[in-house]
Design an enzyme around this catalytic site. Sequence first.
Site, PDB file in Angstrom:
ATOM      1  N   HIS A  39       0.621  -1.207  -0.085  1.00 22.35           N
ATOM      2  CA  HIS A  39      -0.120  -0.030  -0.008  1.00 22.35           C
ATOM      3  C   HIS A  39       0.938   1.215   0.173  1.00 22.35           C
ATOM      4  O   HIS A  39       0.792   2.363  -0.633  1.00 22.35           O
ATOM      5  CB  HIS A  39      -0.847   0.066   1.312  1.00 22.35           C
ATOM      6  N   ASP A  70      -4.954  -5.808  -7.865  1.00 23.35           N
ATOM      7  CA  ASP A  70      -5.143  -5.116  -6.712  1.00 23.35           C
ATOM      8  C   ASP A  70      -5.489  -3.734  -6.717  1.00 23.35           C
ATOM      9  O   ASP A  70      -5.353  -3.229  -7.898  1.00 23.35           O
ATOM     10  CB  ASP A  70      -3.784  -5.418  -5.891  1.00 23.35           C
TER      11      ASP A  70
END
Length: 597
Positions: free
Chosen positions: A244, A317
């Site tokens: 992330h 993702d």
Amino acid sequence: MPSRRTVLAATAGVTAALAVGSPADAAPVDDRKLRALISRMTLQEKVGQLFVMRVYGHSATDPDQADIDANLSEIGVRTAAELIAKYRVGGIIYFTWAHNTRDPHQIADLSNGIQRASLTQPRGLPMLITTDQEHGIVCRVGKPATLFPGAMAMGAGGSRRDARTLGRISGAELRAIGINQDYSPDADVNINPANPVIGVRSFGADPEAVAVMVAAEVGGYQRSSVAATAKHFPGHGDTAVDSHYGFPVITHSRELWEKLDAVPFRAAVAAGIDAIMTAHIQFPALDDSGDPATLSHPILTGILRGELGYDGVVVTDSLGMQGVRTKYGDDRVPVLALKAGADQLLNPPDLPVAWNAVLTAVRDGELTEARLDESILRVLRLKARLKLFRQPYVSGHGVDRTVGTRAHLAAADRIAERTTTLLVNDGPLLPLSPATHDRLLVVGADPASPSGTTGPPTGVLTAAFTELGFSATALSTGTAPSAATIARAVAAAREADAVVVTTYNVTAGSAQRTLVEQLAATGTPVVAIAVRNPYDVARLPSARACLATYSWTDVELRAAARVIAGAVGPRGRLPVPVQRADAPGQVLYPIGYGLSY
């Protein structure tokens, strides 16, 4: 909820075009009819079908003003209905922070509104509506839905039947509220105790055991007509960087990848997995270009499609994560993902930029329309297999009949009892009895609550012990207790018959470790519960008893209380090894370790 007449009117065109089987049969999807649908789509509609997007609001047409403002700021539209009309996206992802998941009936209404907004467009198609309902520490749909132990807890239970039950019940409840795809299970093999992003989201460190659990959970979701999604290919289990916020590099050799990371994904493919999510990681042994796997043709097309023989949906993702944005701009990432072999582009940070980039790439010849058609066919096959062309809507009666039923909640409690792992029991101290240890002090870490909780762990445990006949008192000390906080806990411990302390990712210099040591120094017996990583036990030698729950959701904490009280026996076994704190190269507790009584 829409009437039957509304349903028939909205779906008449696509239903007539497709011979999709009823929920009870297994009729194959007719690709010729799906291709005929694709041939009638405009290029803009085709581009839209490739995107799965976030949107703020509890309603598809009438969200709160703050959510309208957020949508205008981030997407340039006011509502989910406007998003669908403008971009013709093929899917929507729900998040708690986007205010999509307040309660089951609201979620069902939102899902119906999204389906209606899509189906009433020209050449309208049903929507894939998805979320991350992994259970444990990652849940978007909370109570009163049934919440199960997370993946590592399930790995500690080791029951294929329990994993299948989780998938079946969770899938049935998701489908009842209109969510037809789940970004679960996590197929990563977590062999790095310092992994900041996977950890307890993985079933464990043994690839064969992980593979068994992945396949079983997939089978459960399939029984409930919800698409399961194995993630994160080619394997995110040995990283010390969170994708992330950074760009992890996996240093495994190709041989190690085959023996370790690939095993659960091969099992998922063999089980008929509906979708596979990519990882924003660099894996030089599989592709030495330096590109993330999400943008790697050798990994997605060469290995996943070619070598593993997978022909289902490949979803990226989130494209807002730093791991995929390190090398390329937001206008290049979606184009490169499609060129690599992805089918769905998840949650780009700037949808107008991403959508127009794909459109321009086709018009300029960098991407062909035929390449888009390949991905759209896979997406439509999935929608057809999920019976969305015939059954896009859900009902309030279905919500009441399915979500959070007494039978489902009881199943989750029974499964949680089989996952609680007892690692230390000197004396033995456990089980505790109100006759000998009536006055319990419950202290410790109260991390931010996931959706599966009704309050902080110390409060949930205190309530559970009270129900079991103890006189229990809660004192939250946090994940970094001050000297004054520790002193208050020590003073309270001197008046207690036993102390139960929750720990959360204890490190060498952690104040949590000091807390446990000073509590034990009072002479009052201390029971430690590692509510996230089981590795805490290696740094808590002063605790008389140590358990691992792998998460701090209500279902796991209540099960731990019943184990401590002897209402049930501990049955969990470590799915990961725990190394010595003073010698990390040595294993203190191996995979499969766990005490009983």
